[in-house]
Write a protein that holds these residues in place. Sequence first.
Motif, mmCIF file in Angstrom:
data_model
loop_
_atom_site.group_PDB
_atom_site.id
_atom_site.type_symbol
_atom_site.label_atom_id
_atom_site.label_comp_id
_atom_site.label_asym_id
_atom_site.label_seq_id
_atom_site.Cartn_x
_atom_site.Cartn_y
_atom_site.Cartn_z
ATOM 1 N N ARG A 1 0.600 -1.458 0.098
ATOM 2 C CA ARG A 1 0.305 0.345 -0.091
ATOM 3 C C ARG A 1 1.122 0.991 0.057
ATOM 4 N NH1 ARG A 1 -2.664 -3.258 3.484
ATOM 5 N NH2 ARG A 1 -5.317 -4.108 2.358
ATOM 6 N N ASN A 2 0.452 2.456 -0.761
ATOM 7 C CA ASN A 2 1.517 3.821 -1.067
ATOM 8 C C ASN A 2 2.379 3.517 -1.667
ATOM 9 O OD1 ASN A 2 -1.412 5.679 -0.572
ATOM 10 N ND2 ASN A 2 -1.145 3.947 1.775
ATOM 11 N N PHE B 1 -2.430 -5.111 -4.625
ATOM 12 C CA PHE B 1 -1.377 -3.650 -4.252
ATOM 13 C C PHE B 1 -2.455 -2.183 -4.822
ATOM 14 C CE2 PHE B 1 1.336 -6.616 -6.459
ATOM 15 C CZ PHE B 1 2.151 -6.348 -6.607
ATOM 16 N N GLU B 2 -2.835 -1.362 -4.090
ATOM 17 C CA GLU B 2 -3.287 -0.511 -3.815
ATOM 18 C C GLU B 2 -2.465 0.640 -2.992
ATOM 19 O OE1 GLU B 2 -6.974 0.493 -1.222
ATOM 20 O OE2 GLU B 2 -5.626 -1.093 -0.148
ATOM 21 N N ASP B 3 -2.748 2.217 -4.293
ATOM 22 C CA ASP B 3 -2.596 3.053 -4.131
ATOM 23 C C ASP B 3 -0.400 3.772 -5.133
ATOM 24 O OD1 ASP B 3 -4.578 4.447 -4.130
ATOM 25 O OD2 ASP B 3 -5.002 4.281 -1.511
ATOM 26 N N CYS B 4 -0.587 2.598 -5.363
ATOM 27 C CA CYS B 4 0.947 2.060 -5.576
ATOM 28 C C CYS B 4 1.567 2.372 -6.937
ATOM 29 C CB CYS B 4 1.472 0.545 -5.710
ATOM 30 S SG CYS B 4 1.433 -0.298 -4.324
ATOM 31 N N TYR B 5 2.549 3.579 -7.702
ATOM 32 C CA TYR B 5 2.906 4.439 -8.071
ATOM 33 C C TYR B 5 4.618 3.526 -8.789
ATOM 34 C CZ TYR B 5 5.026 7.654 -10.311
ATOM 35 O OH TYR B 5 5.534 8.789 -12.431
ATOM 36 N N SER C 1 -6.884 1.391 -12.304
ATOM 37 C CA SER C 1 -5.495 1.384 -12.172
ATOM 38 C C SER C 1 -5.307 2.489 -13.550
ATOM 39 C CB SER C 1 -4.755 0.536 -12.605
ATOM 40 O OG SER C 1 -4.558 -0.118 -11.033
ATOM 41 N N LYS D 1 6.756 3.053 -3.956
ATOM 42 C CA LYS D 1 6.264 3.210 -5.096
ATOM 43 C C LYS D 1 7.719 2.245 -6.031
ATOM 44 C CE LYS D 1 5.688 7.785 -3.934
ATOM 45 N NZ LYS D 1 6.228 9.413 -4.390
ATOM 46 N N ILE E 1 -4.976 -5.579 -8.255
ATOM 47 C CA ILE E 1 -4.428 -4.477 -7.752
ATOM 48 C C ILE E 1 -5.956 -3.117 -8.576
ATOM 49 C CG2 ILE E 1 -2.675 -3.207 -9.589
ATOM 50 C CD1 ILE E 1 -1.860 -5.128 -10.690
ATOM 51 N N SER F 1 -6.253 1.320 -8.155
ATOM 52 C CA SER F 1 -5.835 2.729 -7.672
ATOM 53 C C SER F 1 -4.265 2.737 -8.153
ATOM 54 C CB SER F 1 -6.338 3.774 -6.878
ATOM 55 O OG SER F 1 -7.233 3.626 -7.362
ATOM 56 N N THR F 2 -3.154 2.513 -8.909
ATOM 57 C CA THR F 2 -2.162 2.231 -9.350
ATOM 58 C C THR F 2 -1.713 2.547 -10.921
ATOM 59 O OG1 THR F 2 -1.693 0.045 -7.281
ATOM 60 C CG2 THR F 2 -0.649 1.142 -9.317
#
Length: 692
Positions: free
Chosen positions: A464-465, A483-487, A526, A467, A503, A505-506
């Motif tokens: 989560r969160n 995988f949540e809010d990943c970049y 995503s 990078k 997955i 919001s990635t």
Amino acid sequence: DGYRNTNQVSDDYRYQDGNYDAPNDGYYRGGDEPAQEEDAQSDVTEGHDEDDEVYEGEYQGIPHPDDIKEKQKKRAPAVDDEYRDRADLMAERMEDEEQLAHQYENIIEECGHGRFQWTLFFVLGLALMADGVEVFVVGFVLPSAEKDMCLSSSNKGMLGLIVYLGMMVGAVLLGGLADKLGRKQCLIISLAINAAFALLSSFVQGYGFFLFCRLISGLGIGGTLPIVFAYFSEFLSREKRGEHLSWLCMFWMIGGIYASAMAWSIIPHYGWGFSMGTKYHFHSWRVFVLVCALPCIASLVALKFMPESPRFLLEIGKHDEAWMILKQVHDTNMRAKGEPERVFTVSYIKTPKQVDEFIEIQSSTGTWYQRWLVRITTTLKQVWDNVLYCLTAQYRMNTLMLAVVWFTMALSYYGLIVWFPDMIRYFQDEAYESRVKIFDEEEVSHFTFNFTLENQIHRNGEYRNDKFIGMKFKEVRFEDSLFEDCYFEDVRSSETFFENCTIISTVFYNTDLYEHKFINCRLINSTFMKEKEGCHIDFEEDNDFLIYLVSFLGSLSVLPGNIISALLMDKIGRIKMIGGSMLISAVCCFFLFFGNSESAMIGWQCLFCGASIAAWNALDVITVELYPTDKRATAFGILNGLCKFGAILGNSIFSSFVGITKVVPILLASSALVGGGLLALRLPETREQVLM
């Protein structure tokens, strides 16, 4: 007194019952002059003609045209060839060829073995070296080319086989043409085709064009092997032929060593290249392809300074040209030995009766392309007739037995040569997989990954969160993970997959994590932005060094076999050499059952290559000696083409059993070697035979 009177030379030297009777004074002389055509007549003149004027050709041994005409007037009238039966003409030609074979052997012995043969040895050796390099080039560039040109597994397989396909066609076609157009001319054509398309293949970007260039490049180099051995054998005496043809085979080994060393030195240096925009990339493996064309170019340049085979010229009735070349060979060798005063005493050489019809196409007949079409079709028909001649009653049994021996040898040798590196890679992959790291139910949040993850499996994890920036995934699998809010940014991956993952919001920005890498995954809100385009050489493989080393050692291991075969070829004979080498190689195959590690496989590969090389050398020698001059390159080309067909089958069959079983490849290779070796023992021995 270095020059002798024509009549004295003719009287001193006579052909009797297949042998030449000459006075025992250390000089060899031409025989009595039989009836010959005007353009095929030549003898040694003394000093001046009747008018005390010097004829410019007399000190070169070329007779004055007036002398020829005067002698022809004294001859008894003969029946024109056009009114004679073709069978009679062929019988006369066969008799002439037998006389020429013995006379030519004596002439080559008089010329000696020295500087000329060694110069030709190195020139033709470079051509043979180019053939050895061609076999290894594609195998070395495939790991890099598959990423550079986005090759699928089927594309890689086709690229690996296309070179053998081109060599198979080139051996038959160019080998046949060498018996009609000449050894030197066809070898130049063969090397020029190979050099041009090998250089071109290093610059082309698309897979299709690269495949085409390697096909034509293989076609060109395929013609070198039959032409080189036919060409060199016609400058060697019977006592030297087996040994020096075996020494020539060493250049194939040198080609393999050269290719391995260059691949080892160049391909891992990814920076040795340049790019033009985003579409054109010239990586280090293309530099390697360029460097591999150098032996071919060097041989092509050097060959321009070498003469045509005089044996071939005599076969087509060009007596004076052949005489001048033989005199050049004699004088070159005598000067190198410190005996420049020795005179070439041959005045006349028997030329076979010319039976083939010569078609003269007038410049006013049809258009230029019609005239060329007639020439090409006529030449191809003559080549086809030569192919059929090798299957006539006189040569059928020898051709069929040789075909089986060549095929079984190629099937086992080329099959195992591909199988050894594949098995080594298989052992490496097994060892690599045994070191995999497994992470279960890990929870990571607000973390930045900017380093390489390699050989890992992540199961039931939660991220989560996080990078993932400027990093590499190599052999990484995420299974049943969240995988949540990943970049993800500027991420490169190799053999990396996401299975049954969720997955949410990635964002994926400038990555090569394409759709096919997400297997049964749920993608919710995503985004994929600016995906990496094309294929990239992402990682330098750690096992590249070992693969190059394996090929290097495999090529180097044939050195003892080459030396032994060269020294014993004329002592124990060709047949025992082939049979013994193939049977010993078959025994080596059974020891492969004990090859359960990388080092064991490398050791057995070296032993197998070292044992089998003697059979290859003896096959080259006996193939040259079993066929007459006007069919020699054609027969060699047919058998070598069949050899390349066996290589294609061996590569396809043996590679399909990697990781499945060792029993089938080992039994297939050993049984083929035993069968071929036993059949080879039934071939006729040619050790004491003159070249017909």
